[in-house]
Design an enzyme around this catalytic site. Structure first.
Site, PDB file in Angstrom:
ATOM      1  N   LYS A  20       0.816  -1.218   0.000  1.00  0.00           N
ATOM      2  CA  LYS A  20       0.000   0.000   0.000  1.00  0.00           C
ATOM      3  C   LYS A  20       0.854   1.275   0.000  1.00  0.00           C
ATOM      4  O   LYS A  20       0.552   2.231  -0.717  1.00  0.00           O
ATOM      5  CB  LYS A  20      -0.906  -0.040   1.237  1.00  0.00           C
ATOM      6  CG  LYS A  20      -1.664   1.217   1.523  1.00  0.00           C
ATOM      7  CD  LYS A  20      -2.504   1.019   2.760  1.00  0.00           C
ATOM      8  CE  LYS A  20      -1.657   0.713   3.968  1.00  0.00           C
ATOM      9  NZ  LYS A  20      -1.537   1.782   4.953  1.00  0.00           N
ATOM     10  N   ARG A  96      -9.623   5.061  10.464  1.00  0.00           N
ATOM     11  CA  ARG A  96      -9.350   3.736  11.022  1.00  0.00           C
ATOM     12  C   ARG A  96     -10.424   3.300  12.008  1.00  0.00           C
ATOM     13  O   ARG A  96     -10.348   2.180  12.518  1.00  0.00           O
ATOM     14  CB  ARG A  96      -8.025   3.819  11.772  1.00  0.00           C
ATOM     15  CG  ARG A  96      -6.974   2.821  11.288  1.00  0.00           C
ATOM     16  CD  ARG A  96      -5.756   3.147  12.011  1.00  0.00           C
ATOM     17  NE  ARG A  96      -4.594   2.406  12.049  1.00  0.00           N
ATOM     18  CZ  ARG A  96      -3.463   2.743  11.460  1.00  0.00           C
ATOM     19  NH1 ARG A  96      -3.402   3.725  10.614  1.00  0.00           N
ATOM     20  NH2 ARG A  96      -2.378   2.084  11.711  1.00  0.00           N
ATOM     21  N   ARG A 130      10.428 -13.148   5.100  1.00  0.00           N
ATOM     22  CA  ARG A 130      11.329 -12.008   4.898  1.00  0.00           C
ATOM     23  C   ARG A 130      12.609 -12.183   5.723  1.00  0.00           C
ATOM     24  O   ARG A 130      12.555 -12.628   6.864  1.00  0.00           O
ATOM     25  CB  ARG A 130      10.580 -10.755   5.378  1.00  0.00           C
ATOM     26  CG  ARG A 130      10.987  -9.498   4.730  1.00  0.00           C
ATOM     27  CD  ARG A 130       9.846  -8.548   4.628  1.00  0.00           C
ATOM     28  NE  ARG A 130       9.329  -8.080   5.922  1.00  0.00           N
ATOM     29  CZ  ARG A 130       8.383  -7.158   6.011  1.00  0.00           C
ATOM     30  NH1 ARG A 130       7.871  -6.606   4.938  1.00  0.00           N
ATOM     31  NH2 ARG A 130       7.940  -6.781   7.174  1.00  0.00           N
ATOM     32  N   ARG A 162      13.366 -10.324  11.363  1.00  0.00           N
ATOM     33  CA  ARG A 162      13.010  -9.190  12.223  1.00  0.00           C
ATOM     34  C   ARG A 162      12.056  -9.662  13.310  1.00  0.00           C
ATOM     35  O   ARG A 162      11.190 -10.493  13.054  1.00  0.00           O
ATOM     36  CB  ARG A 162      12.306  -8.122  11.380  1.00  0.00           C
ATOM     37  CG  ARG A 162      12.939  -6.761  11.474  1.00  0.00           C
ATOM     38  CD  ARG A 162      12.240  -5.806  10.573  1.00  0.00           C
ATOM     39  NE  ARG A 162      10.829  -5.643  10.913  1.00  0.00           N
ATOM     40  CZ  ARG A 162      10.000  -4.830  10.279  1.00  0.00           C
ATOM     41  NH1 ARG A 162      10.433  -4.122   9.262  1.00  0.00           N
ATOM     42  NH2 ARG A 162       8.756  -4.715  10.636  1.00  0.00           N
ATOM     43  N   ARG A 173      -0.826  -8.961  14.196  1.00  0.00           N
ATOM     44  CA  ARG A 173      -0.974  -7.691  13.451  1.00  0.00           C
ATOM     45  C   ARG A 173      -2.187  -7.751  12.531  1.00  0.00           C
ATOM     46  O   ARG A 173      -2.929  -6.786  12.389  1.00  0.00           O
ATOM     47  CB  ARG A 173       0.295  -7.398  12.635  1.00  0.00           C
ATOM     48  CG  ARG A 173       1.359  -6.682  13.468  1.00  0.00           C
ATOM     49  CD  ARG A 173       2.729  -6.850  12.886  1.00  0.00           C
ATOM     50  NE  ARG A 173       2.946  -6.086  11.658  1.00  0.00           N
ATOM     51  CZ  ARG A 173       4.037  -6.228  10.893  1.00  0.00           C
ATOM     52  NH1 ARG A 173       4.973  -7.095  11.211  1.00  0.00           N
ATOM     53  NH2 ARG A 173       4.177  -5.499   9.826  1.00  0.00           N
TER      54      ARG A 173
HETATM   55  P1  AMP Z   1       0.806   3.376  10.617  1.00  0.00           P
HETATM   56  O1  AMP Z   1       2.113   3.914  10.141  1.00  0.00           O
HETATM   57  O2  AMP Z   1      -0.361   3.755   9.769  1.00  0.00           O
HETATM   58  O3  AMP Z   1       0.839   1.891  10.920  1.00  0.00           O
HETATM   59  O4  AMP Z   1       0.532   4.094  12.027  1.00  0.00           O
HETATM   60  C1  AMP Z   1       1.449   3.984  13.098  1.00  0.00           C
HETATM   61  C2  AMP Z   1       0.741   4.313  14.406  1.00  0.00           C
HETATM   62  O5  AMP Z   1       0.216   5.654  14.345  1.00  0.00           O
HETATM   63  C3  AMP Z   1      -0.472   3.453  14.741  1.00  0.00           C
HETATM   64  O6  AMP Z   1      -0.117   2.246  15.365  1.00  0.00           O
HETATM   65  C4  AMP Z   1      -1.253   4.367  15.670  1.00  0.00           C
HETATM   66  O7  AMP Z   1      -0.677   4.407  16.955  1.00  0.00           O
HETATM   67  C5  AMP Z   1      -1.044   5.739  15.027  1.00  0.00           C
HETATM   68  N1  AMP Z   1      -2.088   6.038  14.008  1.00  0.00           N
HETATM   69  C6  AMP Z   1      -1.920   6.183  12.653  1.00  0.00           C
HETATM   70  N2  AMP Z   1      -3.076   6.464  12.047  1.00  0.00           N
HETATM   71  C7  AMP Z   1      -4.022   6.500  13.031  1.00  0.00           C
HETATM   72  C8  AMP Z   1      -5.421   6.727  13.032  1.00  0.00           C
HETATM   73  N3  AMP Z   1      -6.099   6.956  11.894  1.00  0.00           N
HETATM   74  N4  AMP Z   1      -6.069   6.686  14.230  1.00  0.00           N
HETATM   75  C9  AMP Z   1      -5.412   6.463  15.371  1.00  0.00           C
HETATM   76  N5  AMP Z   1      -4.092   6.222  15.442  1.00  0.00           N
HETATM   77  C10 AMP Z   1      -3.384   6.237  14.289  1.00  0.00           C
END
Ligand code: AMP
Length: 225
Positions: A20, A96, A130, A162, A173
């Protein structure tokens, strides 16, 4: 929902290892619109010690928890007001939760919701195969194997798995991904906005499918005017 008034108001969804992030970048570069990743925006808040929210965001992110709907929605709302969003944007990581979906409906006219669709078994296979070396070169035991097992072709260092790439952690996850995203995807599905793209193809194939969808849709809108 607000009327769509910009050509490319896009959300991109996809499970871990769906590619993505790569697709978001390709599409943003091609359409000259910004790629807005809430993960990246929040990481910037986290590392900015002068920001009063830094510690709170840091504690949540470090524990794999979601930041509050209110905070992330305000951050997105501010970002969408930037001049570079005049022709649209690609949202990645947002919305989200169902509350975020509702909020987004009040501030944007989302036209396209793409899901880079990859089955759970494929995600598990992609991630658990990986292998990395300490210099950050990445390999895959099936899809891009090294010449000598366990040794990096680029630098000769030993390969390792990792910590969060083991099967059990990947499954966890995925469980969290489905728990958060399935209701959100259902919402867009019910609105006939969800566009499933086959994520089991090469990067180029996934990208072409998205571009083709956008071009066909714009053509049919022009024809019906
Ligand atoms: P990501 O890089 O999208 O996996 O986001 C990393 C972290 O940022 C997540 O595990 C959340 O702690 C926070 N985060 C990112 N997007 C959101 C969202 N839309 N709502 C709440 N927390 C977010």
């Amino acid at each position: 929902m607000k009327q769509q008034n910009k050509p490319f108001e896009i959300i991109l969804f996809g499970p871990p290892a769906s590619g993505k992030g790569t697709q978001a970048k390709l599409l943003a570069d091609t359409l000259s619109i910004p790629h807005i990743s809430t993960g990246a925006l929040l990481r910037a808040v986290k590392s900015d010690n002068s920001n009063p929210l830094s510690k709170e965001v840091s504690d949540l992110m470090d524990n794999g928890k979601l930041v509050s709907d209110e905070m992330v929605s305000k951050i997105v709302e501010t970002r969408l007001k930037n001049d570079d969003c005049q022709f649209g944007y690609i949202l990645d990581g947002y919305p989200r939760t169902e509350d975020q979906v509702k909020y987004l409906d009040t501030i944007s006219g989302i036209g396209y919701v793409f899901l880079v669709d990859v089955k759970d078994e494929v995600v598990i296979d992609r991630i658990s195969g990986r292998r990395m070396c300490k210099n950050g070169h990445t390999w895959h035991i099936k899809y891009s194997p090294t010449e000598k097992e366990g040794i990096c072709d680029s630098c000769g260092e030993a390969l390792y798995i990792r910590d969060d790439d083991n099967k059990e952690k990947v499954k966890e996850r995925l469980r969290i991904y489905h728990q958060n995203h399935d209701p959100v995807l259902n919402y867009y599905q019910n609105q006939n906005k969800l566009i499933r793209i086959d994520g089991n193809q090469h990067i180029e194939g996934v990208f072409q499918d998205m571009v083709k969808y956008l071009v066909d849709d714009l053509r049919s809108k022009l024809n019906t005017k």
